[in-house]
Design a protein around this motif. Structure first.
Motif, PDB file in Angstrom:
ATOM      1  N   ALA A 283      39.189  37.088  39.589  1.00  0.00           N
ATOM      2  CA  ALA A 283      38.990  38.501  39.237  1.00  0.00           C
ATOM      3  C   ALA A 283      38.434  39.318  40.399  1.00  0.00           C
ATOM      4  CB  ALA A 283      38.101  38.623  38.001  1.00  0.00           C
ATOM      5  N   PRO A 284      37.390  38.872  41.100  1.00  0.00           N
ATOM      6  CA  PRO A 284      36.887  39.694  42.214  1.00  0.00           C
ATOM      7  C   PRO A 284      37.924  39.887  43.334  1.00  0.00           C
ATOM      8  CG  PRO A 284      35.262  38.034  41.623  1.00  0.00           C
ATOM      9  CD  PRO A 284      36.501  37.733  40.842  1.00  0.00           C
TER      10      PRO A 284
ATOM     11  N   ASN B  30      39.560  23.502  42.097  1.00  0.00           N
ATOM     12  CA  ASN B  30      40.288  24.767  42.207  1.00  0.00           C
ATOM     13  C   ASN B  30      40.242  25.552  40.906  1.00  0.00           C
ATOM     14  OD1 ASN B  30      41.574  25.777  44.628  1.00  0.00           O
ATOM     15  ND2 ASN B  30      42.466  23.740  44.758  1.00  0.00           N
ATOM     16  N   ASP B  31      40.349  24.871  39.783  1.00  0.00           N
ATOM     17  CA  ASP B  31      40.274  25.565  38.495  1.00  0.00           C
ATOM     18  C   ASP B  31      38.898  26.193  38.284  1.00  0.00           C
ATOM     19  OD1 ASP B  31      42.891  25.003  37.968  1.00  0.00           O
ATOM     20  OD2 ASP B  31      42.494  23.396  36.539  1.00  0.00           O
ATOM     21  N   LEU B  32      37.851  25.504  38.716  1.00  0.00           N
ATOM     22  CA  LEU B  32      36.510  26.087  38.628  1.00  0.00           C
ATOM     23  C   LEU B  32      36.367  27.302  39.543  1.00  0.00           C
ATOM     24  CD1 LEU B  32      34.308  22.864  38.484  1.00  0.00           C
ATOM     25  CD2 LEU B  32      34.675  24.526  36.645  1.00  0.00           C
ATOM     26  N   VAL B  33      36.920  27.213  40.732  1.00  0.00           N
ATOM     27  CA  VAL B  33      36.852  28.329  41.676  1.00  0.00           C
ATOM     28  C   VAL B  33      37.642  29.526  41.141  1.00  0.00           C
ATOM     29  CG1 VAL B  33      37.453  29.079  44.017  1.00  0.00           C
ATOM     30  CG2 VAL B  33      36.413  26.840  43.655  1.00  0.00           C
ATOM     31  N   ILE B  34      38.762  29.256  40.477  1.00  0.00           N
ATOM     32  CA  ILE B  34      39.561  30.333  39.882  1.00  0.00           C
ATOM     33  C   ILE B  34      38.694  31.159  38.931  1.00  0.00           C
ATOM     34  CG2 ILE B  34      41.378  30.810  38.177  1.00  0.00           C
ATOM     35  CD1 ILE B  34      43.012  28.568  39.454  1.00  0.00           C
ATOM     36  N   LEU B  35      37.851  30.492  38.162  1.00  0.00           N
ATOM     37  CA  LEU B  35      36.992  31.200  37.206  1.00  0.00           C
ATOM     38  C   LEU B  35      36.098  32.229  37.881  1.00  0.00           C
ATOM     39  CD1 LEU B  35      35.882  28.242  34.910  1.00  0.00           C
ATOM     40  CD2 LEU B  35      37.551  30.025  34.381  1.00  0.00           C
ATOM     41  N   PHE B  36      35.681  31.957  39.120  1.00  0.00           N
ATOM     42  CA  PHE B  36      34.740  32.843  39.797  1.00  0.00           C
ATOM     43  C   PHE B  36      35.373  33.787  40.810  1.00  0.00           C
ATOM     44  CE2 PHE B  36      32.278  29.157  38.413  1.00  0.00           C
ATOM     45  CZ  PHE B  36      31.293  29.799  37.672  1.00  0.00           C
TER      46      PHE B  36
END
Length: 179
Positions: free
Chosen positions: A171-172, A162-168
């Protein structure tokens, strides 16, 4: 015995853990009362938000550190054998929750409470609700998993993914809601 947890055992929670929901409700009520009774404090605290990140991060680390010590890296490798909970978490956190929260923000701020809340403040509340919908509370996943005596190794993988997905996606998706 189910999922590594003996269901016949009823472990006792300590006083703080047993009434955790109550403590959260008390803190929310106390914060609301302080903000209402002391508007100068509310204005002062708005300017201090950035300075609070450090202490919050330290407290979260202190809260999570004992839980992280229980992680077994040998067990983490076994997570790949059961991917369904991870997919379910990703679908709920990124395909359902942000849109549901945006809908709830619109419903409560623009429809149900629009006559009670000034337009400028409605925008701030909507932004806050959308931010909450976009940001899964990953630290609490480990705490609640530990309190439930569930699989911390799997929870760690869910938090990390989930933390990795948050990075991508943060913002979009946030940009798409504010346009």
């Amino acid at each position: 015995m189910k999922g590594g947890v003996n269901l016949t055992e009823r472990p006792e929670l300590d006083f703080f853990s047993k009434y955790l929901s109550l403590w959260v409700a008390v803190c929310i009520a106390l914060g609301t009362v302080i903000g209402y009774l002391f508007p100068r404090f509310r204005r002062y605290s708005r300017h201090r938000d950035r300075e609070c990140v450090g202490p919050v991060a330290i407290v979260l680390l202190i809260m999570m550190y004992p839980i992280m010590l229980k992680i077994s890296f040998k067990e983490i490798a076994k997570v790949k054998n059961n991917r369904k909970p991870l997919w379910l978490t990703l679908i709920v956190n990124w395909a359902i929750k942000p849109f549901t929260m945006a809908l709830l923000a619109w419903l409560f701020m623009r429809v149900l409470f629009s006559s009670l809340i000034p337009a400028g403040l409605q925008e701030e509340y909507i932004a806050g609700m959308i931010l909450l919908g976009l940001a899964p509370c990953t630290a609490m996943v480990l705490v609640w998993t530990s309190l439930a005596k569930s699989n911390l190794n799997y929870a760690l993988i869910q938090v990390a993914v989930n933390d990795l997905v948050i990075l991508f996606l943060f913002a979009p998706l946030g940009n798409s809601f504010w346009g």
